[in-house]
Design a protein around this motif. Structure first.
Motif, PDB file in Angstrom:
ATOM      1  N   ASP A  38      81.937  41.381 -30.710  1.00  0.00           N
ATOM      2  CA  ASP A  38      80.488  40.954 -30.442  1.00  0.00           C
ATOM      3  C   ASP A  38      80.372  40.904 -31.799  1.00  0.00           C
ATOM      4  O   ASP A  38      78.930  39.850 -31.548  1.00  0.00           O
ATOM      5  N   VAL A  39      79.953  41.941 -32.789  1.00  0.00           N
ATOM      6  CA  VAL A  39      79.712  41.429 -33.844  1.00  0.00           C
ATOM      7  C   VAL A  39      80.045  40.185 -34.660  1.00  0.00           C
ATOM      8  O   VAL A  39      78.646  39.235 -35.378  1.00  0.00           O
ATOM      9  N   LYS A  40      81.275  39.759 -34.642  1.00  0.00           N
ATOM     10  CA  LYS A  40      81.399  37.907 -34.596  1.00  0.00           C
ATOM     11  C   LYS A  40      80.616  37.073 -34.040  1.00  0.00           C
ATOM     12  O   LYS A  40      80.230  36.432 -34.845  1.00  0.00           O
ATOM     13  N   ARG A  41      80.657  37.140 -32.823  1.00  0.00           N
ATOM     14  CA  ARG A  41      80.143  36.310 -32.058  1.00  0.00           C
ATOM     15  C   ARG A  41      78.319  36.620 -32.557  1.00  0.00           C
ATOM     16  O   ARG A  41      77.507  35.313 -32.780  1.00  0.00           O
ATOM     17  N   TRP A  42      77.949  37.734 -32.403  1.00  0.00           N
ATOM     18  CA  TRP A  42      75.872  37.800 -32.585  1.00  0.00           C
ATOM     19  C   TRP A  42      75.698  37.131 -34.221  1.00  0.00           C
ATOM     20  O   TRP A  42      74.836  35.873 -34.808  1.00  0.00           O
ATOM     21  N   ARG A  43      77.139  37.027 -35.474  1.00  0.00           N
ATOM     22  CA  ARG A  43      76.438  36.975 -37.007  1.00  0.00           C
ATOM     23  C   ARG A  43      77.068  35.237 -36.413  1.00  0.00           C
ATOM     24  O   ARG A  43      76.269  34.652 -37.844  1.00  0.00           O
ATOM     25  N   ARG A  44      77.947  34.958 -35.949  1.00  0.00           N
ATOM     26  CA  ARG A  44      77.849  33.609 -36.234  1.00  0.00           C
ATOM     27  C   ARG A  44      76.740  32.637 -35.171  1.00  0.00           C
ATOM     28  O   ARG A  44      75.792  31.885 -36.237  1.00  0.00           O
ATOM     29  N   ASN A  45      76.114  33.092 -34.503  1.00  0.00           N
ATOM     30  CA  ASN A  45      74.997  33.083 -34.023  1.00  0.00           C
ATOM     31  C   ASN A  45      73.841  33.223 -34.922  1.00  0.00           C
ATOM     32  O   ASN A  45      73.010  32.063 -35.333  1.00  0.00           O
ATOM     33  N   GLU A  46      73.373  34.002 -35.758  1.00  0.00           N
ATOM     34  CA  GLU A  46      72.325  34.144 -36.776  1.00  0.00           C
ATOM     35  C   GLU A  46      73.072  33.364 -37.315  1.00  0.00           C
ATOM     36  O   GLU A  46      71.308  32.960 -38.057  1.00  0.00           O
TER      37      GLU A  46
END
Length: 233
Positions: A38-46
């Motif tokens: 979840d963090v990887k996905r969020w970081r990618r988007n940010e």
């Protein structure tokens, strides 16, 4: 973007392994693999959002902000005579600190650039000052032509985003974290970026290492209580 399997020498910030697993990168893994996903996905988007936003800022304004950031960093590091300061080559709208590197040399310090020698390995630092020969790494980012490895006293790390605890959102490859963890003596690490890149948290993981401070055009950010921002581990 270049093929990640192509043998090459990279320049900072060679950190486009957005989906890299910490274990693959030689870093401690998260306690919760679902949380890490979840963090990887969020970081990618940010990361994509923040880079797009800074590139949309007029170049003239970014240049003025970069000058303010350089002034702020100089005020924080003080006397640099006989010390090595590693900066970086500006990329994708990052603050341009080349004039800052010239000022370091004028004050009796030495400057360096980080270089990636191999994926999954720590960065190396090589002495270089403005005016010396350069070669080009992947993504055509200049790197020192001469190989003069060194151990910097101060590392200036560009940030894509950052939070109140001075955790850095980078380009996703974990190169700076891996490098800081491997150095025999930790240098002073100063993150630099724009105030608009501040986040409530980057959701720091076990492998994330905070900066000692962050300098933006608006001032200096010093670490607050990590417990208030470490939401996912």
């Amino acid at each position: 973007m270049a093929d990640d399997d192509t043998p090459a020498t990279f320049a900072s910030p060679a950190c486009f392994l957005h989906e890299v697993d910490p274990a693959y990168a030689g870093l401690p893994g998260p306690l919760d693999l679902q949380a890490w996903t979840d963090v990887k996905r969020w970081r990618r988007n940010e990361r994509e959002r923040l880079i797009a936003e800074r590139l949309a800022v007029p170049a003239e304004l970014r240049a003025r902000q970069g000058e303010a950031i350089a002034t702020g960093v100089l005020a924080q590091i003080g006397d640099v005579a006989g010390r090595i300061v590693s900066a970086y080559w500006p990329f994708r709208g990052e603050p341009d600190l080349r004039a800052f590197m010239e000022e370091i040399a004028a004050r009796g310090g030495r400057t360096a650039l980080p270089v990636v020698t191999e994926k999954g390995r720590p960065l190396e630092f090589h002495l270089w000052q403005v005016g010396e020969a350069l070669s080009r790494g992947v993504w055509n980012i200049p790197i020192p032509a001469a190989q003069r490895p060194c151990v910097p006293d101060i590392v200036i790390a560009p940030v894509v985003g950052y939070d109140a605890a001075c955790y850095r959102l980078g380009y996703g490859g974990g190169f700076f974290d891996r490098t800081l963890a491997a150095l025999p003596a930790k240098p002073r690490v100063i993150g630099v970026g724009y105030s608009a890149a501040r986040l409530a948290t980057i959701y720091p993981q076990m492998h994330d290492i905070p900066m000692d401070l962050i300098v933006t055009e608006a001032g200096v950010v010093r670490p607050q209580d990590v417990s208030t921002v470490r939401a996912l581990t």
